[in-house]
Scaffold this motif. Structure first.
Motif, PDB file in Angstrom:
ATOM      1  N   GLY A  77       1.268  -0.424   8.386  1.00  0.00           N
ATOM      2  CA  GLY A  77       1.744  -1.636   9.036  1.00  0.00           C
ATOM      3  C   GLY A  77       1.319  -2.862   8.259  1.00  0.00           C
ATOM      4  N   PRO A  78       1.533  -4.030   8.839  1.00  0.00           N
ATOM      5  CA  PRO A  78       1.168  -5.275   8.156  1.00  0.00           C
ATOM      6  C   PRO A  78      -0.337  -5.311   7.870  1.00  0.00           C
ATOM      7  CG  PRO A  78       2.519  -5.725  10.078  1.00  0.00           C
ATOM      8  CD  PRO A  78       2.153  -4.276  10.135  1.00  0.00           C
ATOM      9  N   PRO A  79      -0.734  -5.960   6.796  1.00  0.00           N
ATOM     10  CA  PRO A  79      -2.158  -6.018   6.433  1.00  0.00           C
ATOM     11  C   PRO A  79      -3.012  -6.735   7.475  1.00  0.00           C
ATOM     12  CG  PRO A  79      -0.797  -6.657   4.577  1.00  0.00           C
ATOM     13  CD  PRO A  79       0.106  -6.571   5.772  1.00  0.00           C
ATOM     14  N   THR A  80      -4.167  -6.147   7.740  1.00  0.00           N
ATOM     15  CA  THR A  80      -5.183  -6.762   8.585  1.00  0.00           C
ATOM     16  C   THR A  80      -6.516  -6.869   7.855  1.00  0.00           C
ATOM     17  OG1 THR A  80      -5.844  -4.630   9.523  1.00  0.00           O
ATOM     18  CG2 THR A  80      -4.129  -5.861  10.709  1.00  0.00           C
ATOM     19  N   GLY A  87       2.663 -11.375  -2.942  1.00  0.00           N
ATOM     20  CA  GLY A  87       3.787 -10.463  -2.779  1.00  0.00           C
ATOM     21  C   GLY A  87       3.989 -10.022  -1.345  1.00  0.00           C
ATOM     22  N   ARG A  88       4.420  -8.766  -1.198  1.00  0.00           N
ATOM     23  CA  ARG A  88       4.795  -8.201   0.104  1.00  0.00           C
ATOM     24  C   ARG A  88       4.015  -6.898   0.348  1.00  0.00           C
ATOM     25  NH1 ARG A  88       8.581  -8.947  -3.125  1.00  0.00           N
ATOM     26  NH2 ARG A  88       9.131  -6.777  -3.273  1.00  0.00           N
ATOM     27  N   PRO A  89       2.756  -7.007   0.769  1.00  0.00           N
ATOM     28  CA  PRO A  89       1.936  -5.804   0.934  1.00  0.00           C
ATOM     29  C   PRO A  89       2.152  -5.111   2.275  1.00  0.00           C
ATOM     30  CG  PRO A  89       0.629  -7.718   1.434  1.00  0.00           C
ATOM     31  CD  PRO A  89       1.992  -8.225   0.984  1.00  0.00           C
ATOM     32  N   ILE A  90       1.717  -3.870   2.301  1.00  0.00           N
ATOM     33  CA  ILE A  90       1.633  -3.077   3.522  1.00  0.00           C
ATOM     34  C   ILE A  90       0.241  -2.452   3.519  1.00  0.00           C
ATOM     35  CG2 ILE A  90       2.550  -0.909   2.549  1.00  0.00           C
ATOM     36  CD1 ILE A  90       4.215  -0.720   5.226  1.00  0.00           C
ATOM     37  N   ALA A 114       4.087   7.781   3.477  1.00  0.00           N
ATOM     38  CA  ALA A 114       3.648   6.388   3.622  1.00  0.00           C
ATOM     39  C   ALA A 114       4.068   5.537   2.430  1.00  0.00           C
ATOM     40  CB  ALA A 114       2.130   6.333   3.801  1.00  0.00           C
ATOM     41  N   ILE A 115       3.950   6.078   1.244  1.00  0.00           N
ATOM     42  CA  ILE A 115       4.363   5.337   0.052  1.00  0.00           C
ATOM     43  C   ILE A 115       5.867   5.106   0.074  1.00  0.00           C
ATOM     44  CG2 ILE A 115       4.577   5.500  -2.466  1.00  0.00           C
ATOM     45  CD1 ILE A 115       1.774   6.874  -2.401  1.00  0.00           C
ATOM     46  N   ALA A 116       6.617   6.143   0.411  1.00  0.00           N
ATOM     47  CA  ALA A 116       8.071   5.993   0.497  1.00  0.00           C
ATOM     48  C   ALA A 116       8.451   4.995   1.591  1.00  0.00           C
ATOM     49  CB  ALA A 116       8.734   7.351   0.758  1.00  0.00           C
ATOM     50  N   LEU A 121      10.454  -0.385   3.109  1.00  0.00           N
ATOM     51  CA  LEU A 121      10.277  -1.627   3.854  1.00  0.00           C
ATOM     52  C   LEU A 121      10.190  -2.847   2.935  1.00  0.00           C
ATOM     53  CD1 LEU A 121       7.711  -0.327   6.496  1.00  0.00           C
ATOM     54  CD2 LEU A 121      10.093  -1.001   6.925  1.00  0.00           C
ATOM     55  N   GLY A 122      10.247  -2.618   1.624  1.00  0.00           N
ATOM     56  CA  GLY A 122      10.211  -3.721   0.673  1.00  0.00           C
ATOM     57  C   GLY A 122       8.822  -4.134   0.237  1.00  0.00           C
TER      58      GLY A 122
END
Length: 170
Positions: A77-80, A87-90, A114-116, A121-122
């Motif tokens: 999910g979004p970084p916490t 950039g656009r991390p997960i 998870a990587i895929a 998700l970009g």
């Protein structure tokens, strides 16, 4: 190993995920903490908390199942984490597999998912934290090319563990 199936988690999995999360964390790390600190940490893994996570469109949870029982899960999910990414991390939030299924390719399958998913998700990077003394997990993440970013205090009740934050370019 045969008999293992993989699927996205559904709201119906909330109770099973709560049990699995408490069990895998306790099996892996329970010996490190006082009963009070462990109980405080595990209190966040309720059926209701998992129901909310599963309803959150920003969270993505995938499970491994054997004979109708959950054997492992991964959550992104979004970084916490306390990072300043560009950039656009997960963030890979959790990756846990029950002991009987460790070494059977379950973690690799979940990580590949998870990587895929992150790429779909970009996201251009994946972050995670890993306990510094969890050599098995660190070797696993090293094989995927994760690199050290910084240390991080992961709280279990009032106990601070030293974790490493790792990053993988996607």
């Amino acid at each position: 190993m045969s008999g293992i199936t993989y699927r996205d988690a559904s709201p119906a999995d909330a109770a099973a995920l709560a049990v699995l999360a408490r069990r895998t964390f306790t099996d892996t790390f329970g010996h490190l903490y006082t009963p009070e600190n462990l109980a405080a940490f595990l209190a966040s893994h309720t059926d209701e908390a998992w129901t909310a996570l599963l309803a959150d469109p920003a969270r993505h949870i995938h499970v491994a199942e054997v004979d109708g029982e959950l054997a492992g899960y991964i959550s992104v999910g979004p970084p916490t984490l306390p990072i300043v990414p560009d950039g656009r991390p997960i963030e890979l939030r959790q990756l846990y597999v029950l002991k009987p299924w460790q070494g059977e390719g379950v973690a690799a399958h979940l990580m590949d998912w998870a990587i895929a998913r992150g790429r779909a998700l970009g996201a251009d990077a994946m972050y995670l934290s890993v306990f510094v003394d969890n050599a098995r997990a660190r070797r696993f993440y090293d094989r995927y090319g994760f690199t050290f970013v910084q240390t991080y205090a992961f709280m279990v009740g009032t106990h601070a563990d030293e974790d490493h934050i790792l990053r993988l370019a996607l």
